[in-house]
Design an enzyme around this catalytic site. Structure first.
Site, PDB file in Angstrom:
ATOM      1  N   GLY A  75       0.765  -1.247   0.000  1.00  0.00           N
ATOM      2  CA  GLY A  75       0.000   0.000   0.000  1.00  0.00           C
ATOM      3  C   GLY A  75       0.793   1.293   0.000  1.00  0.00           C
ATOM      4  O   GLY A  75       0.288   2.323  -0.433  1.00  0.00           O
ATOM      5  N   GLU A  93       3.744   4.103   6.209  1.00  0.00           N
ATOM      6  CA  GLU A  93       2.525   3.312   6.032  1.00  0.00           C
ATOM      7  C   GLU A  93       1.512   4.075   5.187  1.00  0.00           C
ATOM      8  O   GLU A  93       1.439   5.295   5.259  1.00  0.00           O
ATOM      9  CB  GLU A  93       1.880   3.055   7.396  1.00  0.00           C
ATOM     10  N   ASP A 151      -4.958   1.590  10.810  1.00  0.00           N
ATOM     11  CA  ASP A 151      -6.350   1.327  11.189  1.00  0.00           C
ATOM     12  C   ASP A 151      -6.322   0.807  12.633  1.00  0.00           C
ATOM     13  O   ASP A 151      -6.198   1.593  13.570  1.00  0.00           O
ATOM     14  CB  ASP A 151      -6.905   0.321  10.176  1.00  0.00           C
ATOM     15  N   LYS A 198      -6.796   6.287  11.196  1.00  0.00           N
ATOM     16  CA  LYS A 198      -8.163   6.183  11.739  1.00  0.00           C
ATOM     17  C   LYS A 198      -8.082   6.172  13.266  1.00  0.00           C
ATOM     18  O   LYS A 198      -7.958   5.120  13.883  1.00  0.00           O
ATOM     19  CB  LYS A 198      -8.822   4.885  11.259  1.00  0.00           C
ATOM     20  N   ASP A 239      -6.045  -0.749  -1.820  1.00  0.00           N
ATOM     21  CA  ASP A 239      -6.809  -1.595  -2.738  1.00  0.00           C
ATOM     22  C   ASP A 239      -8.131  -2.086  -2.167  1.00  0.00           C
ATOM     23  O   ASP A 239      -8.356  -2.069  -0.957  1.00  0.00           O
ATOM     24  CB  ASP A 239      -5.990  -2.833  -3.093  1.00  0.00           C
ATOM     25  N   ARG A 269      -5.384   0.370  -6.638  1.00  0.00           N
ATOM     26  CA  ARG A 269      -4.153   0.968  -6.094  1.00  0.00           C
ATOM     27  C   ARG A 269      -3.619   2.089  -6.983  1.00  0.00           C
ATOM     28  O   ARG A 269      -2.911   2.979  -6.535  1.00  0.00           O
ATOM     29  CB  ARG A 269      -3.052  -0.090  -5.955  1.00  0.00           C
TER      30      ARG A 269
HETATM   31  P1  5GP Z   1      -4.244  -2.316  10.577  1.00  0.00           P
HETATM   32  O1  5GP Z   1      -3.309  -3.465  10.922  1.00  0.00           O
HETATM   33  O2  5GP Z   1      -3.738  -0.988  11.112  1.00  0.00           O
HETATM   34  O3  5GP Z   1      -5.652  -2.582  11.034  1.00  0.00           O
HETATM   35  O4  5GP Z   1      -4.353  -2.187   9.021  1.00  0.00           O
HETATM   36  C1  5GP Z   1      -3.336  -2.679   8.243  1.00  0.00           C
HETATM   37  C2  5GP Z   1      -3.591  -2.689   6.764  1.00  0.00           C
HETATM   38  O5  5GP Z   1      -4.955  -2.909   6.454  1.00  0.00           O
HETATM   39  C3  5GP Z   1      -3.244  -1.389   6.086  1.00  0.00           C
HETATM   40  O6  5GP Z   1      -1.844  -1.261   5.846  1.00  0.00           O
HETATM   41  C4  5GP Z   1      -4.044  -1.518   4.814  1.00  0.00           C
HETATM   42  O7  5GP Z   1      -3.337  -2.303   3.891  1.00  0.00           O
HETATM   43  C5  5GP Z   1      -5.284  -2.253   5.297  1.00  0.00           C
HETATM   44  N1  5GP Z   1      -6.372  -1.279   5.527  1.00  0.00           N
HETATM   45  C6  5GP Z   1      -6.779  -0.755   6.697  1.00  0.00           C
HETATM   46  N2  5GP Z   1      -7.798   0.111   6.522  1.00  0.00           N
HETATM   47  C7  5GP Z   1      -8.021   0.142   5.177  1.00  0.00           C
HETATM   48  C8  5GP Z   1      -8.948   0.861   4.335  1.00  0.00           C
HETATM   49  O8  5GP Z   1      -9.789   1.679   4.756  1.00  0.00           O
HETATM   50  N3  5GP Z   1      -8.867   0.609   2.999  1.00  0.00           N
HETATM   51  C9  5GP Z   1      -7.976  -0.256   2.460  1.00  0.00           C
HETATM   52  N4  5GP Z   1      -7.982  -0.403   1.128  1.00  0.00           N
HETATM   53  N5  5GP Z   1      -7.094  -0.950   3.221  1.00  0.00           N
HETATM   54  C10 5GP Z   1      -7.111  -0.745   4.564  1.00  0.00           C
END
Ligand code: 5GP
Length: 179
Positions: free
Chosen positions: A48, A102, A106, A134, A162, A168
């Site tokens: 990403g 990053e 999230d 977020k 994506d 992407r």
């Molecule tokens: P986390 O581990 O912080 O929950 O999220 C990790 C990964 O989830 C991010 O690097 C991304 O690839 C994916 N991700 C999280 N939120 C989103 C979103 O709103 N849209 C997309 N396309 N990917 C997300």
């Protein structure tokens, strides 16, 4: 900019390319100021982060290195379950200043795993730069040092992010259209 459909989902325009570039310039200025006289290594998390890394680094005026990693997770042989491994890092990073790049933070689960792996490599410092953040979803102990833009809990797409592998390449950010 109109709505777009990818597979079964429709997305509406959310953050324009111009607004993204403004946020990226702000992050670049902060990093340039904080790292004067230093030579950090930017480590991007694939897939990403590739677009953000590219635009961010064009505005970084420090002497620096750039590398990309992927987090691979596989079942270990012990009872502890999943083992996380960092692939792609060939540089010796001991004693270095790391800026983890990053696309989006999230829940922060990915970030925590990466952070802990890097910490074990005896680096001098680790800071985190994320294009999107977020805050409502994030309850982890590590501060997000450089944030392009905070967004609410919604699924976004484009500019490296994506949906099921697609989207992407979009130069702006879209959000899932719930209607
Ligand atoms: P986390 O581990 O912080 O929950 O999220 C990790 C990964 O989830 C991010 O690097 C991304 O690839 C994916 N991700 C999280 N939120 C989103 C979103 O709103 N849209 C997309 N396309 N990917 C997300």
């Amino acid at each position: 900019m109109g709505k777009i459909t990818i597979k079964d989902k429709t997305f509406k325009p959310y953050i324009s390319a111009e607004e993204l570039q403004t946020s990226i310039s702000k992050v670049a200025n902060e990093i340039n100021t904080h790292y004067i006289g230093k030579s950090p290594i930017f480590i991007g998390v694939l897939n990403g982060s590739f677009m953000f890394m590219s635009d961010l680094l064009k505005e970084i005026n420090l002497q620096c290195m750039v590398s990309f990693v992927k987090l691979a997770s596989y079942e270990g042989t012990t009872t502890t379950g999943k083992v996380n491994e960092l692939i792609g890092l060939n540089e010796d990073i001991e004693g270095q200043d790391i800026i983890l790049v990053e696309d989006i933070v999230d829940t922060g689960n990915t970030l925590v795993k990466l952070y802990e792996i890097l910490q074990n490599k005896k680096v001098n410092s680790i800071k985190i730069a994320s294009l999107l953040f977020k805050p409502e979803a994030y309850h982890k102990p590590y501060p997000i040092d450089y944030i392009g833009k905070e967004i609410p809990n919604a699924f976004v797409l484009g500019y490296g992010l994506d949906y099921d592998g697609y989207g992407r390449n979009l130069s702006s950010i879209y959000v899932l259209d719930e209607q």
